[in-house]
Design an enzyme around this catalytic site. Structure first.
Site, PDB file in Angstrom:
ATOM      1  N   GLU A 207       1.653  39.062  45.380  1.00 48.44           N
ATOM      2  CA  GLU A 207       0.289  39.270  46.086  1.00 48.44           C
ATOM      3  C   GLU A 207      -0.719  39.639  44.947  1.00 48.44           C
ATOM      4  O   GLU A 207      -0.537  40.726  44.333  1.00 48.44           O
ATOM      5  CB  GLU A 207       0.285  40.540  47.138  1.00 48.44           C
ATOM      6  CG  GLU A 207       1.446  40.294  47.996  1.00 48.44           C
ATOM      7  CD  GLU A 207       0.848  39.296  49.067  1.00 48.44           C
ATOM      8  OE1 GLU A 207      -0.305  39.052  49.037  1.00 48.44           O
ATOM      9  OE2 GLU A 207       1.724  38.817  49.890  1.00 48.44           O
ATOM     10  N   CYS A 241      -7.990  44.581  45.978  1.00 46.66           N
ATOM     11  CA  CYS A 241      -7.672  43.320  45.587  1.00 46.66           C
ATOM     12  C   CYS A 241      -8.412  42.275  46.462  1.00 46.66           C
ATOM     13  O   CYS A 241      -8.586  41.199  46.106  1.00 46.66           O
ATOM     14  CB  CYS A 241      -6.178  42.898  45.755  1.00 46.66           C
ATOM     15  SG  CYS A 241      -5.348  43.221  47.349  1.00 46.66           S
TER      16      CYS A 241
END
Length: 453
Positions: A207, A241
């Protein structure tokens, strides 16, 4: 480290994690742990990142409790063997998919949401019947210490353990005989993780991140777009993110959008954000220096203030930037939002598609054909139409990247299947035999041609 890995592998082989009842109880225990340690978690997040109680609870604790509840509700259904159709060539047999845990899982967590991103993968891994080792980030040491203490109080290390340390500890863990690695972090480190895991052919989920655009077209609801972009960008001081990394706005609405965004920045964080006791700081001096250097690019139209002692940077909007500026080269991961303008959506898709695939994309506009053009013409991990960040908290939506923004996905059912091997099984009958498949069969070829065509 070696002892913990071996203990987990042995305990897993003994079959302790296989039953539905066991997994359900461990998920309940995990939720109870979060409730018991709620105050220490909030205090640690305040100390390491200056997160407010509201932001700490909503973005970290509440998120995890919701995820656990979703798993508890659906776990029995997910675990059940899945029957599949039987073709004519397999007449008499039963065919099904058996859900099987991988074994010992390593979860490498980042510092920006150090509780949520450490435990969200763990929920799926435990639900799937694995044992887990968590490697928290050394950049949030207080949170890491609390995480270790609460896991030790509620779980045995041969089932769930926390191993603290720096990148050398991570490297040593990757040399262990693990069965799965789940990493959340930067693209450069993700490449290192994948390289290390590949030497042992260990499957990975990565991720990562990237430069996620927020695109505001001329028919957007400007007030709502401004409000939702400000919320999505400056939550956690931009250290998210999936935060909008840059703003791509139609030239006709640029001025009005920036004006509204300035209003919402002041509404959310006050006229002097650096004096706001709940405004999140940059995690350390290295990242502070890196992010503040971007202020030299373009022209500051909102914010731009710094506090070196507090490691804080005001919510900032940069105008007059170009793709050649440093701020447009790498993921910012801080409270600075550069602005680009465009004339046509074709221009947007062309420019975004020339660069690495982003983890998220946010489009603001009312026309459904334009919405379809953006979502179908650009490859990205996931995102929203007329909002930011909100897709991540829907447990029915898988979350993950594509290309340089990541490999694999999780959340909800996707978390369970990320940590589950689907084993295919054919249970053949012994009451009769299909002789056409054997050498020497007189009618074998004719039967196969009739069945297959």
């Amino acid at each position: 480290m070696n002892t913990i890995v071996q203990q987990q592998k042995e305990w897993f082989k003994e079959g302790h994690t296989r039953s539905y009842e066991f997994r359900k109880e461990q998920l309940k225990r995990l939720k109870k742990m979060l409730t018991t340690f709620e105050k220490p978690i909030i205090n640690a997040l305040k100390f390491d990142l200056n997160k407010s109680e509201f932001e700490a609870y909503v973005a970290e604790i509440a998120f995890l409790k919701t995820e656990i509840d979703h798993h508890l509700k659906h776990l029995k259904q997910w675990m059940a063997p899945k029957k599949v159709k039987t073709p004519l060539t397999h007449t008499g047999s039963k065919n099904y998919i058996q859900k099987e845990p991988y074994g010992t899982v390593l979860v490498i967590a980042p510092w920006n949401y150090p509780i949520q991103l450490a435990l969200a993968p763990v929920i799926g891994a435990l639900a799937a019947g694995n044992t887990v080792i968590i490697k928290p980030s050394e950049l949030t040491p207080t949170v890491s210490w609390v995480l270790k203490k609460m896991v030790e109080q509620y779980f045995s290390p041969h089932y769930l353990a926390v191993i603290e340390g720096d990148k050398e500890v991570t490297q040593d863990l990757l040399d262990q005989p693990l069965d799965y690695v789940f990493f959340t972090g930067s693209v450069p480190v993700g490449k290192i993780i994948m390289e290390k895991a590949s030497k042992r052919l260990i499957p990975v989920t990565l991720e990562l991140g990237g430069k996620s655009p927020a695109i505001v077209h001329k028919d957007a609801n400007i007030d709502l777009a401004a409000k939702r972009i400000v919320w999505g960008k400056y939550t956690n001081a931009g250290q998210t993110c999936i935060a909008p990394d840059y703003l791509f706005v139609h030239h006709e609405v640029k001025a009005s959008l920036i004006k509204k965004m300035k209003e919402y920045i002041h509404q959310f964080y006050g006229e002097s954000p650096l004096e706001n006791s709940d405004y999140v700081k940059i995690v350390n001096r290295q990242h502070f220096d890196r992010v503040s250097a971007y202020l030299e690019d373009g022209t500051v139209v909102v914010g731009g203030g710094l506090d070196e002692k507090k490691l804080m940077i005001e919510p900032t909007i940069l105008d007059q930037v170009s793709w050649s500026d440093p701020v447009m080269k790498d993921e910012i991961f801080g409270p600075i939002l550069p602005v680009l303008t465009y004339d046509t959506l074709h221009e947007v898709t062309e420019q975004v598609n020339q660069r690495p695939k982003p983890l998220a994309l946010y489009y603001f506009g009312e026309n459904e054909q334009d919405q379809k053009e953006i979502t179908q013409s650009i490859s990205y991990g996931g995102g929203c139409i007329n909002d930011t960040l909100y897709h991540i908290i829907n447990p029915h939506l898988p979350f993950g990247g594509v290309g340089e923004s990541g490999i694999g996905s999780y959340h909800g059912e996707s978390s369970f299947y990320t940590f589950t091997h689907e084993k295919s099984i054919t249970k053949q009958t012994t009451k009769f035999d299909q002789n056409f498949r054997y050498p020497g069969s007189s009618f074998g070829l004719a039967i196969i041609k009739r069945v297959i065509g």
